[in-house]
Every structure is written in structure tokens, then in C-alpha cells.
Design a protein around this motif. Structure first.
Motif, PDB file in Angstrom:
ATOM      1  N   LEU A   1      52.520 -28.605 -13.537  1.00 60.66           N
ATOM      2  CA  LEU A   1      51.914 -27.499 -13.764  1.00 60.66           C
ATOM      3  C   LEU A   1      50.491 -27.573 -14.293  1.00 60.66           C
ATOM      4  O   LEU A   1      50.375 -28.139 -15.413  1.00 60.66           O
ATOM      5  N   LEU A   2      49.449 -27.130 -13.717  1.00 55.83           N
ATOM      6  CA  LEU A   2      48.192 -27.134 -14.284  1.00 55.83           C
ATOM      7  C   LEU A   2      47.766 -26.042 -14.871  1.00 55.83           C
ATOM      8  O   LEU A   2      47.967 -24.941 -14.252  1.00 55.83           O
ATOM      9  N   VAL A   3      47.690 -25.883 -16.274  1.00 55.62           N
ATOM     10  CA  VAL A   3      47.377 -24.700 -16.909  1.00 55.62           C
ATOM     11  C   VAL A   3      45.789 -24.415 -17.227  1.00 55.62           C
ATOM     12  O   VAL A   3      45.273 -25.379 -18.010  1.00 55.62           O
ATOM     13  N   GLU A   4      45.229 -23.440 -16.736  1.00 59.26           N
ATOM     14  CA  GLU A   4      43.635 -23.228 -17.133  1.00 59.26           C
ATOM     15  C   GLU A   4      43.443 -21.913 -17.871  1.00 59.26           C
ATOM     16  O   GLU A   4      44.044 -20.899 -17.575  1.00 59.26           O
ATOM     17  N   ARG A   5      42.561 -22.030 -18.846  1.00 59.38           N
ATOM     18  CA  ARG A   5      42.369 -20.862 -19.602  1.00 59.38           C
ATOM     19  C   ARG A   5      40.852 -21.175 -20.096  1.00 59.38           C
ATOM     20  O   ARG A   5      40.603 -22.039 -20.961  1.00 59.38           O
ATOM     21  N   ALA A   6      39.843 -20.098 -19.996  1.00 61.69           N
ATOM     22  CA  ALA A   6      38.628 -20.104 -20.250  1.00 61.69           C
ATOM     23  C   ALA A   6      37.918 -21.518 -20.207  1.00 61.69           C
ATOM     24  O   ALA A   6      37.257 -22.002 -21.151  1.00 61.69           O
ATOM     25  N   GLY A   7      38.153 -22.106 -19.103  1.00 60.08           N
ATOM     26  CA  GLY A   7      37.267 -23.406 -19.017  1.00 60.08           C
ATOM     27  C   GLY A   7      38.220 -24.582 -19.508  1.00 60.08           C
ATOM     28  O   GLY A   7      37.572 -25.630 -19.060  1.00 60.08           O
ATOM     29  N   SER A   8      39.191 -24.435 -20.008  1.00 57.22           N
ATOM     30  CA  SER A   8      39.862 -25.504 -20.643  1.00 57.22           C
ATOM     31  C   SER A   8      41.060 -25.744 -19.546  1.00 57.22           C
ATOM     32  O   SER A   8      41.585 -24.976 -18.989  1.00 57.22           O
TER      33      SER A   8
END
Length: 302
Positions: free
Chosen positions: A81-88
């Protein structure tokens, strides 16, 4: 909820002569609050149900048709699972990697060895060398795949610059004779205690039993919801109804059952969703009236 444009994929393929039906996992992307989640499938597996759950009988499976293939095998998948938030970005688990599908375990009927996680990252425009964090639910081979030292030609793995995060107790439970499960295991691995936040809105939840340090990862969406990536605390949606069914690979069966019951109770709360990495084509969902309810974009949209 809003959902991002789901990445179009071809329908899962299967061998029609096998009689097993489809049910292979496929690539998807969804946005929940501040998070963008992308499931990166790496393989599909057809299991022999009574061997995965030795306490169950063939009759016990008569009511679980939606989770079985046409030939009566339990559909499961492997991936990350790839988790992305605000560019991270961070990755939860690392797929099966180069596990061979030529000699299935005694509890497997068929292993569709697709080796597609690197291809999916390339398709998404994600350079694995830029990923700085990979967190593991546990260190079984089908979760450490592309992080292993033999994953690719580079002995630093597919993710040469990543730090590894594992639950406390997981490294102590490994057989030293088996060699390192992770590239640079001693230098690059950080063990975390229950409740540790490893990134904004990503914290560890200790659910030991399947392995000594098995850890779920709770994701805060930023809009009041939580998502639990629970690894092998549950292997299939049927365990929501049967948390007493032992799993053939559980390290401590009593502790694993206790973890399943804790998890099911948590998933039954409002605004809590689960991500089951092995849940074939039903990875994202929640517990509703004692059953697993897969995500439905038409009814779960917010």
C-alpha cells in the motif's frame, strides 16, 4: 469522501481451463481526506481453505461463496500500500518480490506470480529510490519481497535509500539461519513500540500473534476517519465471522485469535475502515453487522 480517478486497469485475467474463476487483485487509487492510497498488487493466490484454516471443514465453507473461486479455492492476493499525504510518501509492506510460484506451499492451489509492483510504481511515476520509509506489518517473505537483499541486482533492494520500520519483537522472532529478511537489516531497521507515530498520522498498533511483533498501521485521514492496514491479523474476510479459526502459519494461535477479535471490534466502529492486503479484490472495507463489507464508491463516498 471524494475518490480520485481510479487508475484504469484491464480486468483480472485467469486461465479458463483451470476452472478457478478470476478474483485476482488489481491496481487502484483512492483519496480519503488528506490521504491518497494506492494498492500495488504483486500476485494472486488461490488457497486450499481447509489447509489455511485447519480447524474448518469443507461444510463450513458452504456459506462463503463470494470469497471463493469457481473451483472452491480461497482467493487471496499479495502486494503493498502506497500512502501519500501533502507530497510525502511511504510504503506499507513490500510485496512478494521474487518468490517463485513453481512450487506452491501445501496450502496453496495456485500462485499467479505477476511480479508487478515495480511496474506499478513506474506507471505511477514513483521512483522507488525516492521512497524513504517502508513500514512492515511483519517480516514473512510475502511482505518483505522487494525489500530483500536479493530482490534486484542492487543489494540495497528496490528501495536503496529507505528506512525500514517494524514492530518491537519482530526481529527477535526471526530464525538467524534464514539470513536477513531486509537489505541492510541491521543498519537500516528501526523497531517501534505500540502507538509510535512514524509519520504524520501514521502510527503503530501492536497486534502480535501471527508473528511475535506483528503490527498494524493506523492511518488518520485528517477528516475524522481512520484506516487500519492490518497485514495478516486477518487473512480473509471470512475471519471476521470466524475469528476462532486458527491460521496454519500463526506463531501463537491463542494470541492471534485475541488480536483478530480486537481488530474486528475496532473495525466495527464508525468511521473506521480496514485494508486487508491479502483480501483478493476486496482489500478496502469495514465491518458491518459482523460481516466484512467491501468498499463501495457509490455508498461510501463522502
Amino acid at each position: 469522501m471524494t475518490t480520485s480517478g481510479q487508475i484504469p486497469t484491464a480486468p483480472p485475467q485467469h486461465d479458463p481451463t483451470d476452472g478457478s474463476g478470476g478474483r485476482l487483485p488489481h491496481l487502484w487509487t483512492r483519496t480519503l481526506g488528506d490521504l491518497t492510497l494506492t494498492y500495488l498488487p504483486d500476485a494472486g493466490i488461490h488457497m486450499i481453505p481447509t489447509r489455511v484454516y485447519p480447524g474448518s471443514s469443507e461444510q463450513d465453507w458452504t456459506g462463503h461463496g463470494p470469497h471463493l473461486t469457481g473451483a472452491g479455492h480461497l482467493a487471496m492476493g499479495c502486494g503493498a500500500l502506497l500512502v501519500e499525504r501533502a507530497g510525502s510518501r511511504l510504503l506499507l509492506d513490500a510485496g512478494h518480490g521474487r518468490i517463485s510460484g513453481e512450487h506452491p506451499e501445501h496450502f496453496q492451489h495456485r500462485f499467479d506470480h505477476v511480479r508487478s509492483l515495480p511496474d506499478h510504481l513506474e506507471r505511477l511515476g514513483v521512483d522507488p529510490a525516492t521512497l524513504e520509509t517502508v513500514a512492515f506489518t511483519h517480516l514473512h517473505d510475502d511482505h518483505t519481497g522487494w525489500a530483500r537483499p536479493d530482490a534486484v541486482a542492487d543489494p540495497r533492494s528496490l528501495f536503496p535509500h529507505a528506512r525500514w520500520f517494524v514492530g518491537a519483537g519482530e526481529l527477535r522472532g526471526l530464525d538467524p539461519a534464514g539470513g536477513p529478511r531486509l537489505a541492510g537489516q541491521h543498519e537500516r531497521t528501526t523497531t517501534v513500540a505500540d502507538g509510535t507515530e512514524i509519520a504524520e498520522g501514521v502510527r503503530a498498533w501492536a497486534l502480535p500473534g501471527h508473528t511475535p511483533g506483528h503490527t498494524a498501521w493506523i492511518l488518520d485521514t485528517g477528516d475524522g476517519r481512520r484506516i487500519v492496514a492490518f497485514g495478516d491479523a486477518l487473512h480473509s474476510p471470512v475471519q471476521v465471522q470466524h475469528p476462532d479459526w486458527e491460521v496454519v502459519l500463526d506463531h501463537d494461535r491463542a494470541e492471534a485469535e485475541a488480536a483478530r477479535r480486537r481488530l474486528v471490534r475496532f473495525l466495527a466502529q464508525d468511521d473506521v475502515y480496514g485494508f486487508g492486503v491479502h483480501f483478493a479484490d476486496q482489500q478496502l472495507g469495514t465491518v458491518d453487522a459482523g460481516h466484512w463489507r467491501p468498499w463501495d464508491d457509490t455508498t461510501d463516498d463522502r
